[in-house]
Design a protein around this motif. Structure first.
Motif, PDB file in Angstrom:
ATOM      1  N   ARG A 126      -9.395  -3.668   7.214  1.00  0.00           N
ATOM      2  CA  ARG A 126      -9.118  -2.839   6.033  1.00  0.00           C
ATOM      3  C   ARG A 126      -7.651  -2.451   5.926  1.00  0.00           C
ATOM      4  NH1 ARG A 126     -14.337   0.107   7.740  1.00  0.00           N
ATOM      5  NH2 ARG A 126     -12.902   0.682   9.372  1.00  0.00           N
ATOM      6  N   ARG A 127      -6.943  -2.440   7.039  1.00  0.00           N
ATOM      7  CA  ARG A 127      -5.539  -1.997   7.016  1.00  0.00           C
ATOM      8  C   ARG A 127      -4.637  -2.879   6.162  1.00  0.00           C
ATOM      9  NH1 ARG A 127      -5.299  -0.509  13.255  1.00  0.00           N
ATOM     10  NH2 ARG A 127      -6.039   1.627  13.124  1.00  0.00           N
ATOM     11  N   PRO A 128      -4.702  -4.215   6.296  1.00  0.00           N
ATOM     12  CA  PRO A 128      -3.823  -5.033   5.447  1.00  0.00           C
ATOM     13  C   PRO A 128      -4.092  -4.836   3.958  1.00  0.00           C
ATOM     14  CG  PRO A 128      -4.751  -6.360   7.216  1.00  0.00           C
ATOM     15  CD  PRO A 128      -5.431  -5.042   7.260  1.00  0.00           C
ATOM     16  N   LEU A 129      -5.358  -4.659   3.593  1.00  0.00           N
ATOM     17  CA  LEU A 129      -5.681  -4.438   2.182  1.00  0.00           C
ATOM     18  C   LEU A 129      -5.106  -3.122   1.695  1.00  0.00           C
ATOM     19  CD1 LEU A 129      -9.372  -5.691   2.184  1.00  0.00           C
ATOM     20  CD2 LEU A 129      -7.345  -6.875   1.326  1.00  0.00           C
ATOM     21  N   ALA A 130      -5.175  -2.089   2.544  1.00  0.00           N
ATOM     22  CA  ALA A 130      -4.600  -0.796   2.176  1.00  0.00           C
ATOM     23  C   ALA A 130      -3.077  -0.899   2.077  1.00  0.00           C
ATOM     24  CB  ALA A 130      -4.995   0.263   3.206  1.00  0.00           C
ATOM     25  N   LEU A 131      -2.485  -1.666   2.958  1.00  0.00           N
ATOM     26  CA  LEU A 131      -1.037  -1.851   2.948  1.00  0.00           C
ATOM     27  C   LEU A 131      -0.574  -2.505   1.649  1.00  0.00           C
ATOM     28  CD1 LEU A 131       1.456  -1.513   4.799  1.00  0.00           C
ATOM     29  CD2 LEU A 131       1.072  -3.847   5.545  1.00  0.00           C
ATOM     30  N   LEU A 132      -1.383  -3.411   1.112  1.00  0.00           N
ATOM     31  CA  LEU A 132      -1.068  -4.083  -0.143  1.00  0.00           C
ATOM     32  C   LEU A 132      -1.515  -3.282  -1.364  1.00  0.00           C
ATOM     33  CD1 LEU A 132      -2.060  -7.699   0.881  1.00  0.00           C
ATOM     34  CD2 LEU A 132       0.245  -6.796   0.574  1.00  0.00           C
ATOM     35  N   GLY A 133      -2.144  -2.121  -1.130  1.00  0.00           N
ATOM     36  CA  GLY A 133      -2.605  -1.277  -2.223  1.00  0.00           C
ATOM     37  C   GLY A 133      -3.877  -1.778  -2.869  1.00  0.00           C
ATOM     38  N   LEU A 134      -4.633  -2.623  -2.169  1.00  0.00           N
ATOM     39  CA  LEU A 134      -5.856  -3.186  -2.732  1.00  0.00           C
ATOM     40  C   LEU A 134      -7.094  -2.391  -2.350  1.00  0.00           C
ATOM     41  CD1 LEU A 134      -5.107  -6.944  -2.063  1.00  0.00           C
ATOM     42  CD2 LEU A 134      -4.837  -5.678  -4.184  1.00  0.00           C
ATOM     43  N   ARG A 135      -6.996  -1.546  -1.352  1.00  0.00           N
ATOM     44  CA  ARG A 135      -8.138  -0.791  -0.891  1.00  0.00           C
ATOM     45  C   ARG A 135      -7.659   0.445  -0.156  1.00  0.00           C
ATOM     46  NH1 ARG A 135     -12.994  -3.607   2.387  1.00  0.00           N
ATOM     47  NH2 ARG A 135     -14.561  -2.632   1.105  1.00  0.00           N
TER      48      ARG A 135
END
Length: 155
Positions: A126-135
């Motif tokens: 989940r961290r990479p998605l949050a980093l990209l603002g997707l989740r």
């Protein structure tokens, strides 16, 4: 292909090109091993060189300064390139594209240690998605259980 001293005629031909009239294509700077180094790159399109099929000539000028003695040396390296008609250019690896995206996202987020940032994001999908603002990040805040092969100073 780097043109070495053993190819005297080709090297002389490359050296005679109008490099002063050609603008710099790129510049890199590096510090390491007690030296600071600046590389300047120029590229020229050529038609008739003593190297069959060569279409581009490259000049790399390297300025190296020893940080202890302040002695500076300048070295010029020449290279030639030619497109290979028998082999089409290979597309970049999809994994390399994803890695470059991850590194760029970490830099944008202000992460100083890229290797540690990559490892941290690899642990939780989940961290990479949050980093990209997707989740939204919903990472656990408690410590993970120690692995049997990891020894702590107290254990």
């Amino acid at each position: 292909m780097i043109v070495k001293g053993s190819q005297k005629k080709l090297r002389r031909q490359l050296k005679a090109l109008p490099w002063k009239d050609i603008p710099h294509q790129g510049r890199t700077r590096g510090i390491g091993h007690g030296r600071s180094e600046i590389r300047r790159i120029k590229v020229a399109t050529v038609n008739s060189l003593l190297f069959p099929g060569a279409r581009q000539a490259v000049q790399i000028k390297r300025r190296r300064t020893d940080r202890k003695t302040s002695k500076t040396t300048v070295k010029t390296v020449y290279a030639v390139t030619s497109p290979s008609p028998s082999r089409p250019p290979r597309p970049s690896s999809p994994m390399a594209t994803w890695r470059n995206l991850a590194i760029a996202a970490l830099r944008t987020a202000g992460v100083k240690n890229i290797a540690a940032g990559l490892r941290r994001n690899a642990r939780d999908p989940r961290r990479p998605l949050a980093l990209l603002g997707l989740r939204r990040s919903r990472t656990r805040r408690h410590a993970t259980t120690p692995k049997p092969w990891c020894r702590t100073p107290s254990g």
